[in-house]
Design an enzyme around this catalytic site. Structure first.
Site, short mmCIF file in Angstrom:
data_model
loop_
_atom_site.label_atom_id
_atom_site.label_comp_id
_atom_site.label_asym_id
_atom_site.label_seq_id
_atom_site.Cartn_x
_atom_site.Cartn_y
_atom_site.Cartn_z
N GLY A 99 0.83 -1.20 0.00
CA GLY A 99 0.00 0.00 0.00
C GLY A 99 0.86 1.25 0.00
O GLY A 99 1.53 1.54 -0.97
N PHE A 100 0.79 1.99 1.09
CA PHE A 100 1.54 3.24 1.26
C PHE A 100 1.19 4.25 0.17
O PHE A 100 2.05 4.81 -0.47
CB PHE A 100 3.05 2.98 1.31
CG PHE A 100 3.46 2.15 2.49
CD1 PHE A 100 3.74 2.75 3.70
CD2 PHE A 100 3.55 0.77 2.37
CE1 PHE A 100 4.09 1.98 4.79
CE2 PHE A 100 3.91 -0.01 3.46
CZ PHE A 100 4.19 0.60 4.68
N HIS A 101 -0.12 4.46 0.00
CA HIS A 101 -0.58 5.46 -0.95
C HIS A 101 -2.05 5.80 -0.67
O HIS A 101 -2.70 5.15 0.14
CB HIS A 101 -0.41 4.99 -2.40
CG HIS A 101 -1.22 3.78 -2.75
ND1 HIS A 101 -0.74 2.50 -2.62
CD2 HIS A 101 -2.48 3.66 -3.24
CE1 HIS A 101 -1.66 1.64 -3.01
NE2 HIS A 101 -2.73 2.32 -3.39
N ALA A 102 -2.52 6.82 -1.34
CA ALA A 102 -3.93 7.20 -1.35
C ALA A 102 -4.31 7.44 -2.80
O ALA A 102 -3.45 7.47 -3.68
CB ALA A 102 -4.16 8.46 -0.52
N HIS A 139 -3.65 4.35 2.85
CA HIS A 139 -3.83 3.01 3.38
C HIS A 139 -2.55 2.19 3.23
O HIS A 139 -1.79 2.36 2.28
CB HIS A 139 -5.03 2.30 2.74
CG HIS A 139 -5.03 2.30 1.25
ND1 HIS A 139 -5.34 3.41 0.49
CD2 HIS A 139 -4.74 1.32 0.37
CE1 HIS A 139 -5.25 3.10 -0.80
NE2 HIS A 139 -4.88 1.84 -0.90
#
Length: 138
Positions: A53-56, A101
């Site tokens: 993840g580590f993004h929006a 997230h």
């Protein structure tokens, strides 16, 4: 981390159908899933200790369902954060647009199914946390 369940954490209850032969779930867009489903993907075989993840997303909405195994999901709307376990094929979590997230602590048997409201578009991603915070606070 907030432990209360706010609007940030929106569970999708998925009705289980079936009989003594086993269970079945049906995922229908604009019915069980609160948007048209344009893309489906799943994550599996995640190595121990690896996080994803580590993004929006600027516009994309998603529903994540752990169809086998489990993983921990961190959700962050720029004001509050929540961590929840995805561990049931009959329960998904809605990830709205502009929600950072991350997925952590994947079990070795985890298969994480994701239903998305749009086709893949790299320009919809916010990959730097500082850019995400700037965007949600403007």
């Amino acid at each position: 981390m907030s432990s209360k369940q706010s609007d940030l954490v929106q569970w999708i209850e998925i009705p289980k159908l079936g009989d003594d032969r086993g269970s079945l779930v049906a995922l229908e867009g604009n019915k069980i899933v609160p948007f048209d489903i344009e893309r489906v993907y799943y994550i599996f075989g995640t190595k121990p200790g690896v996080a994803r993840g580590f993004h929006a997303h600027k516009a994309l909405k998603q529903v994540a369902i752990c169809i086998t195994g489990k993983c921990k999901m961190l959700l962050d709307n720029g004001i509050e954060k929540a961590e929840v376990w995805l561990d049931s094929p009959a329960k998904g979590i809605l990830i709205n647009h502009l929600v950072w997230h991350e997925m952590h602590e994947f079990s070795t048997d985890c298969v994480l199914l994701v239903l998305a409201s749009e086709h893949y578009d790299e320009s919809d991603y916010i990959r730097e946390y500082s850019d995400f915070i700037t965007r949600v606070n403007t």
